[in-house]
Design a protein around this motif. Structure first.
Motif, mmCIF file in Angstrom:
data_model
loop_
_atom_site.group_PDB
_atom_site.id
_atom_site.type_symbol
_atom_site.label_atom_id
_atom_site.label_comp_id
_atom_site.label_asym_id
_atom_site.label_seq_id
_atom_site.Cartn_x
_atom_site.Cartn_y
_atom_site.Cartn_z
ATOM 1 N N LEU A 7 -21.243 -20.208 31.258
ATOM 2 C CA LEU A 7 -21.295 -21.661 31.102
ATOM 3 C C LEU A 7 -20.108 -22.138 30.268
ATOM 4 C CD1 LEU A 7 -25.097 -21.970 30.244
ATOM 5 C CD2 LEU A 7 -24.018 -22.359 32.474
ATOM 6 N N SER A 8 -19.838 -23.434 30.340
ATOM 7 C CA SER A 8 -18.799 -24.035 29.504
ATOM 8 C C SER A 8 -19.146 -25.494 29.257
ATOM 9 C CB SER A 8 -17.426 -23.933 30.172
ATOM 10 O OG SER A 8 -17.405 -24.667 31.391
ATOM 11 N N ARG A 9 -18.571 -26.061 28.218
ATOM 12 C CA ARG A 9 -18.790 -27.472 27.883
ATOM 13 C C ARG A 9 -17.467 -28.224 28.027
ATOM 14 N NH1 ARG A 9 -18.536 -28.027 21.351
ATOM 15 N NH2 ARG A 9 -16.750 -26.656 21.036
ATOM 16 N N THR A 10 -17.527 -29.543 27.949
ATOM 17 C CA THR A 10 -16.339 -30.378 28.053
ATOM 18 C C THR A 10 -15.961 -30.886 26.669
ATOM 19 O OG1 THR A 10 -16.934 -31.097 30.288
ATOM 20 C CG2 THR A 10 -15.331 -32.439 29.092
ATOM 21 N N VAL A 11 -14.874 -30.374 26.138
ATOM 22 C CA VAL A 11 -14.367 -30.850 24.847
ATOM 23 C C VAL A 11 -13.390 -31.982 25.127
ATOM 24 C CG1 VAL A 11 -13.057 -30.263 22.779
ATOM 25 C CG2 VAL A 11 -14.693 -28.626 23.723
ATOM 26 N N ARG A 12 -13.793 -33.177 24.779
ATOM 27 C CA ARG A 12 -12.984 -34.357 25.063
ATOM 28 C C ARG A 12 -12.003 -34.666 23.933
ATOM 29 N NH1 ARG A 12 -12.496 -35.603 29.905
ATOM 30 N NH2 ARG A 12 -14.751 -35.584 30.207
ATOM 31 N N VAL A 13 -12.393 -34.306 22.702
ATOM 32 C CA VAL A 13 -11.572 -34.627 21.523
ATOM 33 C C VAL A 13 -11.567 -33.427 20.583
ATOM 34 C CG1 VAL A 13 -11.439 -36.070 19.440
ATOM 35 C CG2 VAL A 13 -12.009 -37.118 21.639
ATOM 36 N N ARG A 14 -10.398 -33.111 20.025
ATOM 37 C CA ARG A 14 -10.276 -32.097 18.969
ATOM 38 C C ARG A 14 -9.805 -32.788 17.694
ATOM 39 N NH1 ARG A 14 -9.913 -26.521 21.032
ATOM 40 N NH2 ARG A 14 -9.206 -25.951 18.935
ATOM 41 N N CYS A 15 -10.484 -32.495 16.588
ATOM 42 C CA CYS A 15 -10.117 -33.028 15.279
ATOM 43 C C CYS A 15 -9.701 -31.873 14.378
ATOM 44 C CB CYS A 15 -11.291 -33.764 14.622
ATOM 45 S SG CYS A 15 -11.856 -35.218 15.520
ATOM 46 N N GLN A 16 -8.857 -32.180 13.387
ATOM 47 C CA GLN A 16 -8.428 -31.139 12.467
ATOM 48 C C GLN A 16 -9.486 -30.799 11.427
ATOM 49 O OE1 GLN A 16 -4.284 -31.322 11.000
ATOM 50 N NE2 GLN A 16 -4.104 -33.174 12.229
ATOM 51 N N ASN A 17 -10.390 -31.728 11.157
ATOM 52 C CA ASN A 17 -11.411 -31.441 10.144
ATOM 53 C C ASN A 17 -12.750 -32.016 10.560
ATOM 54 O OD1 ASN A 17 -11.808 -34.193 8.764
ATOM 55 N ND2 ASN A 17 -9.586 -33.943 8.732
ATOM 56 N N ILE A 18 -13.782 -31.505 9.938
ATOM 57 C CA ILE A 18 -15.155 -31.838 10.321
ATOM 58 C C ILE A 18 -15.513 -33.282 9.978
ATOM 59 C CG2 ILE A 18 -16.333 -31.141 8.192
ATOM 60 C CD1 ILE A 18 -17.391 -30.115 11.734
ATOM 61 N N TRP A 19 -14.889 -33.838 8.916
ATOM 62 C CA TRP A 19 -15.184 -35.212 8.520
ATOM 63 C C TRP A 19 -14.765 -36.182 9.630
ATOM 64 C CZ3 TRP A 19 -12.870 -39.921 7.583
ATOM 65 C CH2 TRP A 19 -13.565 -40.815 6.781
ATOM 66 N N SER A 20 -13.565 -35.976 10.178
ATOM 67 C CA SER A 20 -13.095 -36.836 11.268
ATOM 68 C C SER A 20 -13.984 -36.693 12.506
ATOM 69 C CB SER A 20 -11.655 -36.482 11.632
ATOM 70 O OG SER A 20 -10.788 -36.727 10.559
ATOM 71 N N ALA A 21 -14.413 -35.459 12.788
ATOM 72 C CA ALA A 21 -15.281 -35.237 13.938
ATOM 73 C C ALA A 21 -16.617 -35.963 13.752
ATOM 74 C CB ALA A 21 -15.513 -33.742 14.126
ATOM 75 N N TRP A 22 -17.152 -35.902 12.547
ATOM 76 C CA TRP A 22 -18.428 -36.578 12.246
ATOM 77 C C TRP A 22 -18.293 -38.095 12.441
ATOM 78 C CZ3 TRP A 22 -23.034 -34.261 11.154
ATOM 79 C CH2 TRP A 22 -24.049 -35.018 10.570
ATOM 80 N N GLN A 23 -17.171 -38.654 12.009
ATOM 81 C CA GLN A 23 -16.923 -40.080 12.176
ATOM 82 C C GLN A 23 -16.742 -40.439 13.651
ATOM 83 O OE1 GLN A 23 -17.724 -41.830 9.633
ATOM 84 N NE2 GLN A 23 -15.885 -42.371 8.506
ATOM 85 N N THR A 24 -16.133 -39.536 14.412
ATOM 86 C CA THR A 24 -15.951 -39.779 15.843
ATOM 87 C C THR A 24 -17.298 -39.844 16.551
ATOM 88 O OG1 THR A 24 -13.805 -38.674 15.802
ATOM 89 C CG2 THR A 24 -14.873 -38.888 17.949
ATOM 90 N N VAL A 25 -18.218 -38.975 16.163
ATOM 91 C CA VAL A 25 -19.571 -38.999 16.736
ATOM 92 C C VAL A 25 -20.239 -40.342 16.465
ATOM 93 C CG1 VAL A 25 -21.886 -38.005 16.492
ATOM 94 C CG2 VAL A 25 -19.903 -36.510 16.710
ATOM 95 N N ALA A 26 -20.013 -40.900 15.278
ATOM 96 C CA ALA A 26 -20.640 -42.172 14.916
ATOM 97 C C ALA A 26 -20.168 -43.322 15.793
ATOM 98 C CB ALA A 26 -20.350 -42.493 13.445
ATOM 99 N N ARG A 27 -18.987 -43.185 16.394
ATOM 100 C CA ARG A 27 -18.390 -44.275 17.166
ATOM 101 C C ARG A 27 -18.351 -43.989 18.665
ATOM 102 N NH1 ARG A 27 -16.415 -44.114 12.169
ATOM 103 N NH2 ARG A 27 -15.618 -45.999 11.151
ATOM 104 N N SER A 28 -19.120 -43.007 19.117
ATOM 105 C CA SER A 28 -19.076 -42.644 20.533
ATOM 106 C C SER A 28 -20.387 -41.992 20.936
ATOM 107 C CB SER A 28 -17.922 -41.664 20.782
ATOM 108 O OG SER A 28 -18.223 -40.403 20.199
ATOM 109 N N ASP A 29 -20.455 -41.592 22.222
ATOM 110 C CA ASP A 29 -21.602 -40.829 22.717
ATOM 111 C C ASP A 29 -21.278 -39.342 22.792
ATOM 112 O OD1 ASP A 29 -23.197 -43.062 22.947
ATOM 113 O OD2 ASP A 29 -22.605 -43.468 25.025
#
Length: 305
Positions: free
Chosen positions: A220-242
Motif C-alpha cells: 500500500l501507499s499514501r499520497t503525500v501532498r505537502v512536506r514540511c521541515q518541522n512538525i509545528w508547520s505540519a500541525w498548522q497545515t492540518v488546521a487549515r486543510s483536510d
C-alpha cells in the motif's frame, strides 16, 4: 620545515580544528567566540609553524590542504586527551559552572521537552549555557566523538553504532486531523487513511517515513501532498486543510495548545518508536556531562507520556 612542537601553542591547534570542522574563518570565530581577526592571526602563525597553507580558498569555502587532512586526526586526538585530563582533574559544581552544553536535538524533540530541561538545568546551574543543535543522523557519531555535541537524543539507527545510549521513552504513532474534517469524526480506518491527502514532516526534502515503510510491506501507499521541515508547520497545515498528519503521540500532546486537532490511533501497525539519550565514550567520565544526562533522564521521567 615545521617548527618544534613546543613552539606551537595548544590554542593554535584548537583554532586549526575549528577552521577544519567549520569550513572557514568566520564560522570558526563564531564557534570559538573570538573575532575573525584573532582567528586569521592564529591561522597565519599555523601556516608559518607548519610551512604550509593548511587551508586554501575554493569559492566561498576554505578547503584543507593535503597536510591539513593528514594531521587533523592526530590533532583531534591530542585535543581530546587534553580536554579529558582537564575535565577529570576539575570538580564540576553546577552552582558555579559557566560551561556551555550543546545537545543534539531534532526540532520536534526540542519543542517537546527542551524548555523543561532548560528550566531544570538553570535552576541548579544559573551560569550554564544550553544550546540545542539540529544534526544530520549520518554525522551524529562524529559530532559526539569530536566534542561538537555533548550528547544527543535520537532513535536507534546504524549511525549510532559505537555510541553509549540509555533509553528515554518508547512512543507510538497517531494520526491528527482537524476537528470538523469531512471524512473523520473520532475514528479513522485504513481506507479513509489512504484516501486522504497527507502532510509529512521531515528535515529531508525526499524519502519515506516509517508509516510509508509500514504501508509498503502491505503493498500500500499514501499520497503525500505537502512536506514540511518541522512538525509545528505540519500541525498548522492540518488546521487549515483536510490533510492529515502521522506523528508521535508525545509530539501531538505537545502541539495540542497550538491547535486542538483530533488525535486518533493509527489504523495499521508500526513498531514502537524508542527514543534514546546518546553520548560518546570520551564523555562518559565527564562529571558535567553526567550531571546533564541525569537531568535529561529526570525531565523525560517527569513529563507526560
Amino acid at each position: 620545515m615545521t617548527r618544534p612542537i613546543s613552539r606551537i601553542h595548544l590554542n593554535l591547534l584548537g583554532v586549526f580544528e575549528a577552521i577544519y570542522s567549520r569550513g572557514g574563518v568566520t564560522a570558526a570565530a563564531r564557534h570559538l567566540h573570538l573575532t575573525q581577526s584573532a582567528i586569521s592571526h592564529s591561522l597565519a602563525k599555523l601556516r608559518v609553524a607548519f610551512d604550509d597553507e593548511l587551508f586554501v580558498r575554493f569559492g566561498n569555502a576554505m578547503v584543507p590542504t593535503a597536510l591539513a587532512r593528514a594531521i587533523i586526526g592526530p590533532v583531534r586526538d591530542a585535543l581530546g586527551m587534553v580536554e579529558q585530563a582537564l575535565v577529570a582533574a576539575a570538580r564540576f559544581d553546577p552552582a558555579t559552572t559557566q560551561r556551555s552544553f550543546r545537545i543534539g536535538l531534532r526540532q520536534a524533540n526540542e519543542a517537546r521537552f527542551f524548555a523543561d530541561l532548560v528550566s531544570r538545568a538553570l535552576a541548579q546551574a544559573p551560569g550554564a549555557t544550553l544550546v540545542s543543535v539540529n544534526f544530520r543522523r549520518s554525522e551524529i557519531a562524529a559530532a559526539l566523538a569530536h566534542g561538537e555535541l555533548d550528547m544527543a537524543i535520537d532513535v536507534p539507527s546504524a549511525a549510532i553504532d559505537g555510541l553509549l545510549a540509555e533509553p528515554l521513552r518508547t512512543d507510538t504513532m497517531v494520526v491528527a486531523a482537524r476537528r470538523g474534517h469531512p471524512a473523520i469524526d473520532g475514528a479513522i480506518d485504513l481506507a479513509t487513511y489512504l484516501a486522504c491527502d497527507h502532510v509529512h514532516a521531515s528535515p529531508r526534502s525526499t524519502g519515506l517515513g516509517l508509516e510509508d515503510q509500514a504501508l509498503a510491506t502491505k503493498g500500500l501507499s499514501r499520497t503525500v501532498r505537502v512536506r514540511c521541515q518541522n512538525i509545528w508547520s505540519a500541525w498548522q497545515t492540518v488546521a487549515r486543510s483536510d490533510m492529515i498528519l502521522t506523528l508521535l503521540d508525545a509530539h501531538a500532546r505537545a502541539l495540542r495548545p497550538v491547535a486542538d486537532h483530533q488525535v486518533l490511533p493509527l489504523p495499521f501497525r508500526i513498531a514502537a518508536w524508542p527514543l534514546q539519550l546518546l553520548w560518546h565514550e570520551s564523555a562518559a567520565r565527564d562529571p558535567g556531562n553526567a550531571w546533564l544526562r541525569a537531568l535529561v533522564q529526570e525531565t523525560f521521567a517527569g513529563s507526560t507520556p
